[in-house]
Design a protein around this motif. Sequence first.
Motif, short mmCIF file in Angstrom:
data_model
loop_
_atom_site.label_atom_id
_atom_site.label_comp_id
_atom_site.label_asym_id
_atom_site.label_seq_id
_atom_site.Cartn_x
_atom_site.Cartn_y
_atom_site.Cartn_z
N GLY A 254 0.83 -1.19 0.00
CA GLY A 254 0.00 0.00 0.00
C GLY A 254 0.87 1.25 0.00
O GLY A 254 2.09 1.16 -0.05
N LYS A 256 1.21 3.12 2.49
CA LYS A 256 1.81 3.29 3.82
C LYS A 256 2.30 2.00 4.47
O LYS A 256 2.94 2.04 5.52
CB LYS A 256 0.79 3.92 4.77
CG LYS A 256 0.56 5.39 4.55
CD LYS A 256 -0.26 5.94 5.71
CE LYS A 256 -0.36 7.44 5.67
NZ LYS A 256 -1.14 7.94 6.82
N GLY A 257 1.92 0.86 3.92
CA GLY A 257 2.28 -0.39 4.57
C GLY A 257 2.42 -1.54 3.60
O GLY A 257 2.07 -1.42 2.42
N THR A 258 2.95 -2.64 4.13
CA THR A 258 3.17 -3.84 3.32
C THR A 258 2.73 -5.07 4.11
O THR A 258 3.01 -5.17 5.30
CB THR A 258 4.67 -3.97 2.97
OG1 THR A 258 5.11 -2.80 2.30
CG2 THR A 258 4.93 -5.20 2.09
N ALA A 278 4.40 -4.36 7.78
CA ALA A 278 5.30 -3.25 8.03
C ALA A 278 4.51 -2.00 7.72
O ALA A 278 3.65 -2.01 6.83
CB ALA A 278 6.52 -3.34 7.12
N SER A 279 4.77 -0.96 8.47
CA SER A 279 4.04 0.28 8.23
C SER A 279 4.98 1.46 8.44
O SER A 279 5.75 1.48 9.39
CB SER A 279 2.84 0.37 9.17
OG SER A 279 2.12 1.56 8.93
N SER B 244 4.89 3.55 -3.60
CA SER B 244 4.34 2.58 -2.65
C SER B 244 5.27 2.49 -1.44
O SER B 244 6.41 2.93 -1.49
CB SER B 244 4.26 1.19 -3.28
OG SER B 244 3.66 1.24 -4.54
N HIS B 245 4.74 1.86 -0.42
CA HIS B 245 5.49 1.71 0.83
C HIS B 245 6.79 0.92 0.61
O HIS B 245 6.87 0.04 -0.24
CB HIS B 245 4.61 0.98 1.85
CG HIS B 245 5.27 0.76 3.16
ND1 HIS B 245 5.72 -0.47 3.56
CD2 HIS B 245 5.58 1.62 4.15
CE1 HIS B 245 6.26 -0.37 4.76
NE2 HIS B 245 6.17 0.89 5.15
N THR B 247 9.38 -1.59 0.36
CA THR B 247 9.33 -3.05 0.27
C THR B 247 10.47 -3.50 -0.63
O THR B 247 10.71 -2.86 -1.67
CB THR B 247 7.99 -3.52 -0.34
OG1 THR B 247 6.91 -2.88 0.36
CG2 THR B 247 7.81 -5.03 -0.25
#
Lengths: 360, 360
Positions: A254, A256-258, A278-279, B244-245, B247
């Motif tokens: 996303g 903000k996060g994964t 994760a964020s 994206s976040h 990663t």
Amino acid sequence: MSEAIVRFGIIGCAEIARKVSRAITLAPNSTIYAVASRSLEKASNFAAQNSFPPGTKIYGTYDALLEDPDVDAVYLPLPTSLHIRWAVAAACKGKHILLEKPVAMNVAEFDEIVKACSENGVQLMDGTMWMHHPRTAKMKEFLLDKAIFGDLKSMHTCFTFGADADFLANDIRVKPHLDGLGSLGDAGWYCIRSILWLADFELPETVTALPGPVLNDAGVILSCGASLRWKDGKVATFHCSFLSHLTMDITAIGSKGTLHVHDFIIPFQEEEASFSIASEAWFDEFVTKWTGKRSEHVVKAELPQEACMVKEFSSLVNAIRTKGSKPEMKWPTISRKTQLVLDSVKQSIEQGFVGVGVLQ
Amino acid sequence: MSEAIVRFGIIGCAEIARKVSRAITLAPNSTIYAVASRSLEKASNFAAQNSFPPGTKIYGTYDALLEDPDVDAVYLPLPTSLHIRWAVAAACKGKHILLEKPVAMNVAEFDEIVKACSENGVQLMDGTMWMHHPRTAKMKEFLLDKAIFGDLKSMHTCFTFGADADFLANDIRVKPHLDGLGSLGDAGWYCIRSILWLADFELPETVTALPGPVLNDAGVILSCGASLRWKDGKVATFHCSFLSHLTMDITAIGSKGTLHVHDFIIPFQEEEASFSIASEAWFDEFVTKWTGKRSEHVVKAELPQEACMVKEFSSLVNAIRTKGSKPEMKWPTISRKTQLVLDSVKQSIEQGFVGVGVLQ
């Protein structure tokens, strides 16, 4: 007042039926009532080998089981090409249907199944078990939390397993007239479903198969992948195969996060399952290590996910039977979307990896 | 006899130069000797702010630094579009070159850099740090073990990070005339390099960009992906993005095993890094949980990976200077292959996602 017990008839003695029979036994609102095979002997042996309840009705034809008025619901683990015939037949006999995936050879077939179910007021649900694991709901909570995950941007999912020589020569999943959708129908179903689940079942705008699918001599897909694209710009890829080591991943990214999960279809353990998130991760001053929140979440499973599935299905059946509820259309709707994307991947492969528009 | 100390000149004061300067200081065979910027003041401030050794030479032009006969090697963190000019100039002055990635705007440019380095007998290495982490060698051991991993079948890698509004408006990586390859050159470089590393640097036969890249108004790629296919049937996908976040994943699937790593470019921690492997995984009788070996491997890092990189580079420089060795061509060779695939992805995007053959 405790729920009524839904009486299942099992149509076909596939290997997967062993697992689902166990689940029916474990689900508090369900019981195995009957089993049918193309021979009485096979059905009888299957019942004995899998410790079916004493008195389980044994039928030597599928039709005979469907004629039994005490069968409330059927579980259909037949080869995909037979789904349309037997799911329609079951619906016409007023049986609720738990249908193995892929639900049909194509959406047109599935639409006939859905039509028969609607006309007869029976519940239809496909056998995608992981959807019913409590972990799945927990992951969704995270994905829907805009403060933690933000907006969904990209996804990658895969499901591969290494089939042995016997499977690749003889399994119904490599036979064009049985499970003719091959690894796309079997393993790819899960990849597509997980992507649609991530996207809250919004259909992609286009589906493009990836170069390099592997087909057997009969033209059945053993390995393939695809790229999906949504109107809002989010993208996904997946890879499914009968030719690689067992792997089942979801990576969802996303703004903000994964989210990462490595056992989404069958959890590593039956009692609990985990996922990692994760964020707002970033780096320290010298960009030599990560900062931000990374965490592992463990979710206990009181029942195995397949028993959760049966329980949910039977609850819907009971609501129809005892409360006059309508069948829950959420389940056939997501089955259809999954099949629709699957059909698009197949079409893209057949047309030389062109982008295929998905009818909304 | 301990190794000679390689004296580095740093050309340009990019943010990444802070990290690599620290690495030069940490590497036992390397030292910061000089720094150049387009102004004396900028170079001087950079040296002071980053605790460069007392007496570090400060130059107000890149040419002046290159004229200094005591500079053995240069680190070039300049915008990609300037690489060809300054790498060629450095080579012509006999300076060994540690070159930031992407190495050039395209392979043709990079070939000119390689030619200049060859003609002047200088070492060339790109700044892909994770290649030098001891974890990378450990992962390779696993991947090469046929009994554990089998044959490589499919790969997926990604590198995404969420750039802020300032980055998306002003960073050199969104400017066509600076780092004009955008997220493909910056983040995608790592994805492509990791895929080639997994494939033992065998080039794919075809590269096909995935539908849905995001470009900014100036036409610079902010997000994209591609599908790669090798002659032997193995396949890969990657996704890179500024949108994206954070990663960074490698998933490599062999016929017998699977490798997962979630921090391959920058480890979560500096002191150690891990990866997970599964081998000959399968299911229990009822297909409700996994069997087989899954394990997490932790690798200690005595030096940060970027210091390992500088140490390796300087060892090669010292071998040339003191033993008369030839430059190690392994490094420019893999840089070139990475750039070649990168160029192919760009070409595929520009040509509407057609499959692009990679010249072997």
